[in-house]
Write an enzyme that holds these catalytic residues in place. Structure first.
Site, PDB file in Angstrom:
ATOM      1  CB  SER A  26      -0.849   0.130   1.143  1.00 21.52           C
ATOM      2  OG  SER A  26      -1.794  -1.026   1.307  1.00 21.52           O
ATOM      3  CB  ALA A  31      -3.797   0.747  -1.797  1.00 14.56           C
ATOM      4  CE  LYS A  32      -6.664  -2.588   5.998  1.00 15.99           C
ATOM      5  NZ  LYS A  32      -8.257  -2.224   6.033  1.00 15.99           N
ATOM      6  CB  ALA A  33      -4.949   4.607   1.027  1.00 16.29           C
ATOM      7  CE1 TYR A  80     -11.453   0.427   4.702  1.00 15.18           C
ATOM      8  CE2 TYR A  80      -9.291   1.353   3.588  1.00 15.18           C
ATOM      9  CZ  TYR A  80     -10.265   0.148   3.869  1.00 15.18           C
ATOM     10  OH  TYR A  80      -9.622  -1.012   3.606  1.00 15.18           O
TER      11      TYR A  80
END
Ligand code: PMP
Length: 297
Positions: A54, A148-150, A154
């Site tokens: 990420s 990606a976990k940005a 969210y």
């Protein structure tokens, strides 16, 4: 924080931190379980690898090695004296230059751990949840890549989650721009059709969930015909069973989608078998999956 253990009440950041304004951070959600080999973190290396992936996507240089962060996770769990917990590593652009150019902004890292029970409610694991297909589309591959976990990404999930809650549901499922199922606001989606277990491919815009990957392995080993396939909302209405997977949600049955019962409207036998197998693996009860556990020591 940045390599030191800091008391809970002192774990603070400046209001002009870049990430607070622009969502310029990447993070992970991990769980540690009480297992046969003591407290152990579930697939810790895989989570840390995804964190670095990420960061790579957003040109964020993590100022620690993966080994440092793995040690940091374990140190934090030990310092808090936790036997099982949720773990939240965060790599974020901190206090420095304001403005969108991120390249001169310092990168900070924090790891927090706390006890966190069933994400969608204690009875959700057995009774299942009611879900709404959201009017909000999942982040597109060419705007905010869902691989990606940005942190900033969210806000898209939060829109879907709020809409679902306002309408009286427990959780949202988001479609991609083509109208195919992507994932839940913070979970991957599975459905059961006979002996087939179906889930959208990563190209549908779901996160490459580590629980998803674990369930794909467990279900294959249990003899199910496991397929990654593009699915649409009506596939859910007609499914025999459906469930969410995620570190927070673990394996949570979906009993209703858009006011239509899924199957019998209760946790189905396949969901139950996969759920039990998942928890047994996470608790170190199945030798074959012990390599998923990283003892805290
Ligand atoms: N999809 C989204 C959008 C998520 O935020 C998460 C939680 N990280 C998942 C799926 C599930 O991923 P994992 O099993 O790795 O927690």
């Amino acid at each position: 924080m940045d390599g030191s253990l800091v008391n809970w009440e002192d774990a603070k950041v400046h209001v002009l931190s870049h990430a607070l304004h622009y969502g310029s951070g990447v993070f992970e959600g991990i769980r540690a379980y009480e297992t046969k080999v003591g407290t152990a973190v579930f697939r810790l290396e895989d989570h840390i690898r995804r964190l670095f992936r990420s960061a790579h996507l957003y040109h964020i240089k993590v100022p620690f090695s993966p080994e440092d962060l793995i040690a940091g996770v374990k140190d934090t769990i030990r310092a808090n004296g936790l036997t099982h917990c949720y773990i939240r590593p965060l790599v974020y652009l901190g206090y420095g230059e304001m403005g969108l150019n991120p390249f001169d902004v310092p990168v900070n890292v924090s790891i927090a751990t706390w006890p966190w029970g069933a994400y969608l409610g204690e009875d959700a694991l057995e009774a299942g949840v009611r879900v709404k297909v959201s009017s909000w589309k999942r982040n597109d591959q060419n705007s905010l890549p869902p691989s990606a976990k940005a942190t900033g990404q969210y806000i898209n999930s939060i829109l879907a989650k709020m809409e679902a809650i306002h309408a009286g549901y427990d959780e949202a499922i988001m479609l991609n721009q083509r109208g195919e199922i992507a994932d839940g606001s913070g979970e991957n989606v599975f459905m059961v059709r006979g002996r087939q277990l179906l889930t959208p491919p990563l190209s549908a815009g779901c996160l490459g969930g580590i629980t998803r990957d674990s369930v794909l392995t467990l279900a294959t080993d249990l003899g199910y015909d496991v397929r990654e396939e593009n699915l649409v909302r009506s596939d859910l209405y007609h499914a025999d069973e459906a469930f969410f997977t995620g570190t927070a949600a673990e394996v949570t049955p979906i009993r209703e989608v858009d006011d239509r019962t899924v199957g019998e409207g209760v946790r189905g036998p396949v969901t139950k078998e996969i759920q039990q197998s998942f928890f047994a693996a996470a608790r170190g009860e199945i030798e074959k999956y012990r390599h998923w556990l990283d003892p805290v020591g």
